[in-house]
Structures are given as structure tokens and as C-alpha cells.
Design a protein around this motif. Structure first.
Motif, PDB file in Angstrom:
ATOM      1  N   GLY A   1     -14.745  55.367  23.037  1.00 48.32           N
ATOM      2  CA  GLY A   1     -15.111  53.922  23.155  1.00 48.32           C
ATOM      3  C   GLY A   1     -13.905  53.110  22.698  1.00 48.32           C
ATOM      4  N   GLY A   2     -12.829  53.468  22.824  1.00 51.68           N
ATOM      5  CA  GLY A   2     -11.648  53.036  22.488  1.00 51.68           C
ATOM      6  C   GLY A   2     -11.164  51.720  23.390  1.00 51.68           C
ATOM      7  N   GLN A   3      -9.867  51.828  23.563  1.00 51.81           N
ATOM      8  CA  GLN A   3      -9.201  50.768  24.508  1.00 51.81           C
ATOM      9  C   GLN A   3      -9.721  51.063  25.954  1.00 51.81           C
ATOM     10  N   ILE A   4      -9.415  52.171  26.463  1.00 50.41           N
ATOM     11  CA  ILE A   4      -9.917  52.457  27.907  1.00 50.41           C
ATOM     12  C   ILE A   4     -11.332  52.475  28.010  1.00 50.41           C
ATOM     13  N   GLY A   5     -11.968  53.041  27.054  1.00 51.03           N
ATOM     14  CA  GLY A   5     -13.496  53.336  27.369  1.00 51.03           C
ATOM     15  C   GLY A   5     -14.239  51.737  27.244  1.00 51.03           C
TER      16      GLY A   5
ATOM     17  N   PHE B   1     -19.960  56.482  24.449  1.00 48.42           N
ATOM     18  CA  PHE B   1     -20.162  57.288  23.466  1.00 48.42           C
ATOM     19  C   PHE B   1     -19.091  57.393  22.565  1.00 48.42           C
ATOM     20  N   ASP B   2     -18.955  57.238  21.310  1.00 46.44           N
ATOM     21  CA  ASP B   2     -17.620  57.485  20.295  1.00 46.44           C
ATOM     22  C   ASP B   2     -18.361  57.992  18.996  1.00 46.44           C
ATOM     23  N   ILE B   3     -17.392  58.706  18.291  1.00 47.22           N
ATOM     24  CA  ILE B   3     -17.999  59.269  16.976  1.00 47.22           C
ATOM     25  C   ILE B   3     -17.863  57.992  16.045  1.00 47.22           C
TER      26      ILE B   3
ATOM     27  N   VAL C   1     -13.796  60.912  30.449  1.00 47.15           N
ATOM     28  CA  VAL C   1     -13.560  61.099  29.162  1.00 47.15           C
ATOM     29  C   VAL C   1     -11.981  60.315  28.933  1.00 47.15           C
ATOM     30  N   THR C   2     -12.167  59.563  27.813  1.00 44.69           N
ATOM     31  CA  THR C   2     -10.977  58.925  27.251  1.00 44.69           C
ATOM     32  C   THR C   2     -10.981  59.382  25.647  1.00 44.69           C
ATOM     33  N   ALA C   3     -11.752  60.255  25.037  1.00 48.28           N
ATOM     34  CA  ALA C   3     -11.820  60.616  23.931  1.00 48.28           C
ATOM     35  C   ALA C   3     -10.488  61.131  23.477  1.00 48.28           C
ATOM     36  N   GLY C   4      -9.731  60.859  22.269  1.00 50.10           N
ATOM     37  CA  GLY C   4      -8.494  61.401  21.936  1.00 50.10           C
ATOM     38  C   GLY C   4      -7.712  60.137  21.554  1.00 50.10           C
ATOM     39  N   LEU C   5      -6.532  60.678  20.951  1.00 52.39           N
ATOM     40  CA  LEU C   5      -5.376  59.848  20.551  1.00 52.39           C
ATOM     41  C   LEU C   5      -4.478  59.278  21.517  1.00 52.39           C
ATOM     42  N   PRO C   6      -4.302  57.901  21.645  1.00 51.28           N
ATOM     43  CA  PRO C   6      -3.172  57.679  22.624  1.00 51.28           C
ATOM     44  C   PRO C   6      -1.862  57.738  21.829  1.00 51.28           C
ATOM     45  N   ARG C   7      -0.708  57.803  22.549  1.00 48.36           N
ATOM     46  CA  ARG C   7       0.469  57.969  21.864  1.00 48.36           C
ATOM     47  C   ARG C   7       1.273  56.708  21.279  1.00 48.36           C
TER      48      ARG C   7
ATOM     49  N   ARG D   1     -12.317  69.849  23.044  1.00 46.67           N
ATOM     50  CA  ARG D   1     -13.105  71.019  23.055  1.00 46.67           C
ATOM     51  C   ARG D   1     -14.445  70.576  22.750  1.00 46.67           C
ATOM     52  N   GLN D   2     -14.776  69.743  21.520  1.00 41.44           N
ATOM     53  CA  GLN D   2     -15.865  69.198  21.173  1.00 41.44           C
ATOM     54  C   GLN D   2     -16.773  68.399  22.211  1.00 41.44           C
ATOM     55  N   VAL D   3     -15.804  67.506  23.002  1.00 40.53           N
ATOM     56  CA  VAL D   3     -16.200  66.561  24.286  1.00 40.53           C
ATOM     57  C   VAL D   3     -16.905  67.626  25.117  1.00 40.53           C
TER      58      VAL D   3
ATOM     59  N   SER E   1      -7.941  61.767  29.137  1.00 40.82           N
ATOM     60  CA  SER E   1      -7.190  61.758  27.792  1.00 40.82           C
ATOM     61  C   SER E   1      -5.851  62.713  28.173  1.00 40.82           C
ATOM     62  N   ASN E   2      -4.878  62.701  27.350  1.00 43.04           N
ATOM     63  CA  ASN E   2      -3.485  63.166  27.268  1.00 43.04           C
ATOM     64  C   ASN E   2      -3.338  64.262  26.397  1.00 43.04           C
ATOM     65  N   PRO E   3      -2.519  65.317  26.905  1.00 42.95           N
ATOM     66  CA  PRO E   3      -1.543  65.332  28.063  1.00 42.95           C
ATOM     67  C   PRO E   3      -2.703  65.749  28.870  1.00 42.95           C
TER      68      PRO E   3
HETATM   69  N1  APR Z   1     -15.503  62.366  20.317  1.00 43.31           N
HETATM   70  C1  APR Z   1     -15.630  61.295  20.716  1.00 43.31           C
HETATM   71  N2  APR Z   1     -14.596  60.316  20.705  1.00 43.31           N
HETATM   72  C2  APR Z   1     -13.569  60.446  19.708  1.00 43.31           C
HETATM   73  C3  APR Z   1     -13.471  61.716  19.159  1.00 43.31           C
HETATM   74  C4  APR Z   1     -14.342  62.984  19.442  1.00 43.31           C
HETATM   75  N3  APR Z   1     -14.300  63.681  18.886  1.00 43.31           N
HETATM   76  N4  APR Z   1     -12.386  61.510  18.716  1.00 43.31           N
HETATM   77  C5  APR Z   1     -11.770  60.316  18.813  1.00 43.31           C
HETATM   78  N5  APR Z   1     -12.457  59.572  19.703  1.00 43.31           N
HETATM   79  C6  APR Z   1     -12.536  58.296  20.058  1.00 43.31           C
HETATM   80  C7  APR Z   1     -11.816  57.480  18.925  1.00 43.31           C
HETATM   81  O1  APR Z   1     -12.914  56.981  18.012  1.00 43.31           O
HETATM   82  C8  APR Z   1     -11.521  56.228  19.855  1.00 43.31           C
HETATM   83  O2  APR Z   1     -12.465  55.160  20.014  1.00 43.31           O
HETATM   84  O3  APR Z   1     -11.714  58.124  21.322  1.00 43.31           O
HETATM   85  C9  APR Z   1     -11.386  56.816  21.175  1.00 43.31           C
HETATM   86  C10 APR Z   1     -10.043  56.856  21.793  1.00 43.31           C
HETATM   87  O4  APR Z   1      -9.646  55.305  21.930  1.00 43.31           O
HETATM   88  P1  APR Z   1      -8.002  54.856  21.694  1.00 43.31           P
HETATM   89  O5  APR Z   1      -7.465  54.960  20.514  1.00 43.31           O
HETATM   90  O6  APR Z   1      -8.360  53.341  21.849  1.00 43.31           O
HETATM   91  O7  APR Z   1      -7.176  55.410  22.703  1.00 43.31           O
HETATM   92  P2  APR Z   1      -7.212  54.765  24.533  1.00 43.31           P
HETATM   93  O8  APR Z   1      -6.066  53.951  24.455  1.00 43.31           O
HETATM   94  O9  APR Z   1      -8.436  54.487  24.695  1.00 43.31           O
HETATM   95  O10 APR Z   1      -6.760  56.104  25.059  1.00 43.31           O
HETATM   96  C11 APR Z   1      -7.424  57.432  25.034  1.00 43.31           C
HETATM   97  O11 APR Z   1      -6.599  58.220  27.283  1.00 43.31           O
HETATM   98  O12 APR Z   1      -4.910  57.446  28.323  1.00 43.31           O
HETATM   99  C12 APR Z   1      -5.228  58.432  27.486  1.00 43.31           C
HETATM  100  O13 APR Z   1      -3.215  59.011  26.055  1.00 43.31           O
HETATM  101  C13 APR Z   1      -4.439  58.315  26.097  1.00 43.31           C
HETATM  102  O14 APR Z   1      -5.244  60.276  24.944  1.00 43.31           O
HETATM  103  C14 APR Z   1      -5.473  58.895  25.229  1.00 43.31           C
HETATM  104  C15 APR Z   1      -6.848  58.465  25.761  1.00 43.31           C
END
Ligand code: APR
Length: 318
Positions: A11-15, A33-35, A77-83, A101-103, A120-122
């Protein structure tokens, strides 16, 4: 008839943008969904409170419980760190593999019949992992990269030629990395080859080639260009729009031909890896992989891109 259900994991930027786009287009009910507690709930409440203004009738629910994705038709699925600036997408593999893996376990348990679109990347590695863990058939686990890479290429062409983006057709193949393959030969404005139009514009073949090469280079580095400007994260509006086009094609059985990160079984000379190629997306997910002849130069670029994908995917531990 019940509305389709779309689960957004992350539920971050893309979500957040995805949730809003799903609502504005009334594509279906949304579960975000987000953690992080409160984050998806807050975003959904905020978007839902705009419904009387924007006039959409869908339900939006934020959650920290995978159970709420039960019955989802499509999961994005967009969970994960952006660069961050200076990072490549590949630098994210370790941390994002753990998250993926969790997702994937959550999706496998609670949305076993869903179509999954990974952002999510890569990307090429994350979609591979998601398919391996869910065990879903290949037509139901796909990745978004090519729609965005192609849209970036098309944008640069439209801006260069001073024509509407609506009349530009452009496509990239291969992995979602610096070696992706923008297809120059097939780029066109309403069917007219872009190279022909550039040669006409510059009255000079060498200059036209130089301009095209600059657009190809910019396409390959377009994600990094946004990261360098934002400094705090990566692109989010355009990835959300791109994934939504794929979800819409599946949910509405549109059968659009979209560049999709798909599992290949010999197509384009690739066997056993996820790579970006044009696919027909409809009610059965990937309904066709559209294979066509590449010339020697294009095939060499494709091989290089695939080699980069293999290098990364082969580092994934089972
Ligand atoms: N389960 C669910 N969500 C999670 C988990 C997890 N285990 N770990 C992290 N998150 C959530 C974070 O809490 C955050 O809200 O994933 C969300 C990611 O959002 P942002 O950090 O804003 O990243 P975003 O710009 O949305 O990009 C997400 O897409 O394009 C790719 O490289 C980018 O890998 C990145 C992903």
C-alpha cells in the motif's frame, strides 16, 4: 452480479495510485494490503471519501490481514522496497526476495484462483519467485514492465515528432533492466515507420539514427531518470497505470496485445525463464504469446537482455 475483486499487496506509492485508479475506473472492489498498520486503511478511507465527488461505486478496504484478499480475481503485487539514486533494480533482490516469499505464501493460501500481476523489482526475478512459490500456472502469474517501458519509448517518440501519443506504436522486449530491447524497426506513427519520419524531419540519415539512439538510451534509463529526480523512491504513477491496463484486459477479456513478463518455453529462443514479450491478455490470463522474427541485431540484443535476466534469476535460492 458481484463486482470483481482486486487485491493490491503493498500500500505504498504504487499501491495507493492503483487503488485510486481502480476506483475511478470502477474496475472492481479493492482490498489494499500492507504490513504497516493504518497505512492501507487510511489510504482507502481517503480515496473512498472522494467517491461522492468523483462518482464511483466501489468498495475500498485497507487491511493488514491476508484473509481479506479471499476471493480476489486479480492480485497486483507492489510490496517491496523501491530503489534510491545510485541503485540498480538488481540491488533490491535480497530484501525484496524475502518480502516476495511472504507475499506469495499469502496469495497461495487466500487467493488460489487469482491472476497475479507482479510489479516489485527486480521484476523478472520477483515474478519468477512468485510463480515458484504459489505454484500457479504460468498463464496466471505475470509481470508488469514492458507496458511501462514501451509507454516511455512511445512518449519520447511522440515528443520528438510533435504528434499525439495516441498515434504512436512502440514496444520493448526483454528484461526490465538496462539491456531491455526497444524495437526501433517496429516503432510507427499510425503504421508509418518512425525512422522514416525522423529522416524526413532531419533530412539526414545519420542524424535520424543519432536521435533514435538517444531515445533508445533514454528508454533504457527512464526509470533511473525518475529516481534521480525524486531522490526518495522510484516511479509510481506510470507503473500503476501500466499494471492497470493489464488487469483491465484480463478482467474485461479485452485480449489486448501487451508486452508482458511471461514464462517462455522456447519462444524467442528462451526456455524456462520469465522475459518480456508481447502477449494476448484475456479472461484466461496469458492466452497467446505472440512470437515473430527478430533480425540479427534485435536477436543479439534480446540474447544479451535474457543473459542478464538469467544471471539474476539463477541467484535465487529455492
Ligand atoms: N508485505 C506486504 N507489504 C510490504 C511488505 C510485506 N512483507 N514489506 C514491505 N511492504 C510494503 C511497504 O510497507 C510499503 O508500503 O510495500 C510498500 C512499498 O511501497 P513503496 O515503498 O512506496 O514502494 P513503491 O514505489 O510503491 O514501489 C514498490 O514496485 O516498481 C517497484 O521498485 C519498486 O520494488 C518496488 C515496488
Amino acid at each position: 452480479m458481484a463486482r470483481p475483486k482486486i487485491a493490491l499487496i503493498g500500500g505504498g506509492q504504487i499501491g495507493g495510485v492503483l487503488a485510486q485508479l481502480c476506483a475511478l475506473r470502477e474496475l472492481g472492489d479493492v482490498v489494499l494490503f500492507d504490513i504497516v498498520e493504518g497505512l492501507p486503511q487510511g489510504k482507502c478511507l481517503d480515496i473512498a471519501e472522494a467517491s461522492p465527488v468523483d462518482g464511483f461505486d466501489v468498495e475500498l478496504r485497507g487491511t493488514n490481514d491476508y484473509k481479506d484478499i479471499e476471493g480476489a480475481n486479480v492480485v497486483i503485487v507492489t510490496a517491496g522496497l523501491p530503489r534510491k539514486p545510485g541503485m540498480s533494480r538488481d540491488d533490491l533482490i535480497e530484501v525484496n526476495s524475502k518480502i516476495m516469499r511472504q507475499v506469495s505464501e499469502g496469495i497461495k493460501q487466500y487467493a488460489p484462483d487469482s491472476f497475479v500481476i507482479v510489479i516489485s523489482n527486480p521484476l523478472d526475478a520477483m515474478v519468477t519467485l512468485c510463480q515458484r512459490i504459489t505454484g500457479f500456472p504460468y498463464n496466471r502469474v505475470i509481470g508488469q514492465a514492458g507496458v511501462l517501458d514501451s509507454a516511455r519509448f512511445a512518449s519520447f517518440i511522440a515528443w520528438e515528432l510533435g504528434v499525439s501519443v495516441k498515434d504512436v506504436t512502440a514496444m520493448t522486449l526483454g528484461g526490465h533492466g538496462d539491456d531491455m530491447v526497444p524495437l526501433v524497426r517496429y516503432a510507427s506513427v499510425n503504421g508509418i515507420p518512425v525512422m522514416e519520419l525522423l529522416e524526413k524531419k532531419y533530412k539526414d540519415k545519420a542524424k535520424a539514427k543519432e536521435v533514435m539512439e538517444a531515445m533508445v538510451k533514454r528508454t533504457r534509463g527512464a526509470g533511473g531518470e525518475v529516481v534521480a529526480l525524486l531522490k526518495t523512491g522510484s516511479a509510481f504513477y506510470s507503473p500503476a497505470s501500466s499494471a492497470l491496463a493489464m488487469a483491465e484486459s484480463i478482467l474485461k477479456d479485452q485480449k489486448r496485445v501487451l508486452p508482458t513478463c511471461a514464462f517462455l518455453d522456447g519462444e524467442f529462443g528462451v526456455k524456462g525463464y520469465y522475459v518480456g514479450v508481447p502477449c494476448v491478455l484475456g479472461a484466461n490470463g496469458i492466452e497467446q504469446i505472440i512470437e515473430f522474427e527478430l533480425d540479427a541485431e534485435e536477436q543479439a540484443m534480446m540474447d544479451k537482455s535474457v543473459a542478464a535476466v538469467k544471471g539474476l534469476v539463477d541467484t535465487l535460492k529455492d
